[in-house]
Design an enzyme around this catalytic site. Structure first.
Site, mmCIF file in Angstrom:
data_model
loop_
_atom_site.group_PDB
_atom_site.id
_atom_site.type_symbol
_atom_site.label_atom_id
_atom_site.label_comp_id
_atom_site.label_asym_id
_atom_site.label_seq_id
_atom_site.Cartn_x
_atom_site.Cartn_y
_atom_site.Cartn_z
ATOM 1 N N TRP A 57 0.956 -1.216 -0.065
ATOM 2 C CA TRP A 57 -0.031 0.078 -0.032
ATOM 3 C C TRP A 57 0.884 1.441 -0.039
ATOM 4 O O TRP A 57 0.497 2.157 -0.536
ATOM 5 C CB TRP A 57 -0.876 0.077 1.163
ATOM 6 N N ASP A 88 3.783 -0.816 17.538
ATOM 7 C CA ASP A 88 2.438 -1.419 17.667
ATOM 8 C C ASP A 88 1.442 -0.304 17.568
ATOM 9 O O ASP A 88 1.380 0.727 18.312
ATOM 10 C CB ASP A 88 2.480 -2.079 18.987
ATOM 11 N N ASP A 111 -4.301 -1.689 6.318
ATOM 12 C CA ASP A 111 -4.522 -2.957 5.778
ATOM 13 C C ASP A 111 -4.366 -4.221 6.619
ATOM 14 O O ASP A 111 -3.940 -5.125 6.185
ATOM 15 C CB ASP A 111 -3.884 -3.214 4.302
ATOM 16 N N LYS A 151 -9.270 -2.230 6.824
ATOM 17 C CA LYS A 151 -9.897 -3.594 6.692
ATOM 18 C C LYS A 151 -10.278 -4.211 7.929
ATOM 19 O O LYS A 151 -9.784 -3.850 9.223
ATOM 20 C CB LYS A 151 -8.828 -4.444 6.001
#
Length: 209
Positions: A57, A88, A111, A151
């Site tokens: 991406w 993270d 994503d 997503k």
């Protein structure tokens, strides 16, 4: 019996197209297709790519003329035009690193996928947690009018999460691009024209003078 992932890849059009065009993952075509439909990234945009590794991406965002900050818990080989942060996305310290590079972004894209356990309900819920973590970051760094795509795995929580996100965007939609595998349960939340929502703290009666 389901075919092994490697066998699926070898029979997959987008897998071979990614190799041909030099993309690091077939997922690059999902962003290309969504951008063509929804105009998420424009030339000159500042884009935050969450869960970026291996970088498909980010490659697309750079090709579209964006300045990219990519974030992933795993290392990612360098891409020209991309600033990489290893961290993270569920941790506050990662948000601070993102803000240190830039306080505002025109688009936040994500994503990220959970490590698949094979237990559908668990994978779905972890996916929802990742989507919420991405949104938590987007809510704090998106410019007014900015765009967001993330997503998620379909399941019982999908409508609840959609309802949590939708007040922040003038346009909102759940969308599955053609490059998503037919058997995949992934779906993308598309949010356009971000609007900040003020929250007010109501002082409980016992704290009032």
């Amino acid at each position: 019996m389901a075919k092994p992932r490697r066998t699926q890849d070898r029979q997959d059009y987008y897998y071979w197209e990614a190799k041909k065009k030099g993309y690091r993952s077939r997922a690059a075509f999902k962003l290309l297709q969504m951008n063509k439909t929804f105009k998420l990234i424009k030339k000159g945009s500042k884009v935050l790519d969450l869960g970026a590794s291996p970088g498909g991406w980010s490659q697309v965002a750079v090709e579209l003329g964006a300045e990219v900050v990519a974030v992933d818990i795993n290392p990612m080989p360098p891409i020209e035009g991309v600033t990489f942060i290893q961290g993270d996305i569920t941790k506050e310290e990662t948000l601070e690193k993102i803000k240190a590079v830039s306080r505002e972004y025109d688009a936040v894209i994500c994503d990220a996928s959970p490590k698949i356990t094979g237990h559908w309900s668990i994978d779905h819920l972890i996916s929802m947690d990742l989507a919420r973590a991405a949104f938590n970051i987007a809510r704090q760094v998106l410019k007014p009018g900015g765009n967001f795509v993330v997503k998620m795995f379909q399941g019982e929580e999908i409508q609840k999460v959609f309802n949590e996100f939708k007040p922040y965007f003038r346009f909102k939609k759940l969308h599955s691009p053609p490059a998503s595998r037919k058997r995949s349960a992934e779906i993308y939340f598309i949010g356009k024209r971000f609007k900040k929502i003020k929250t007010y703290y109501i002082v409980p009666p016992e704290e009032q003078e």
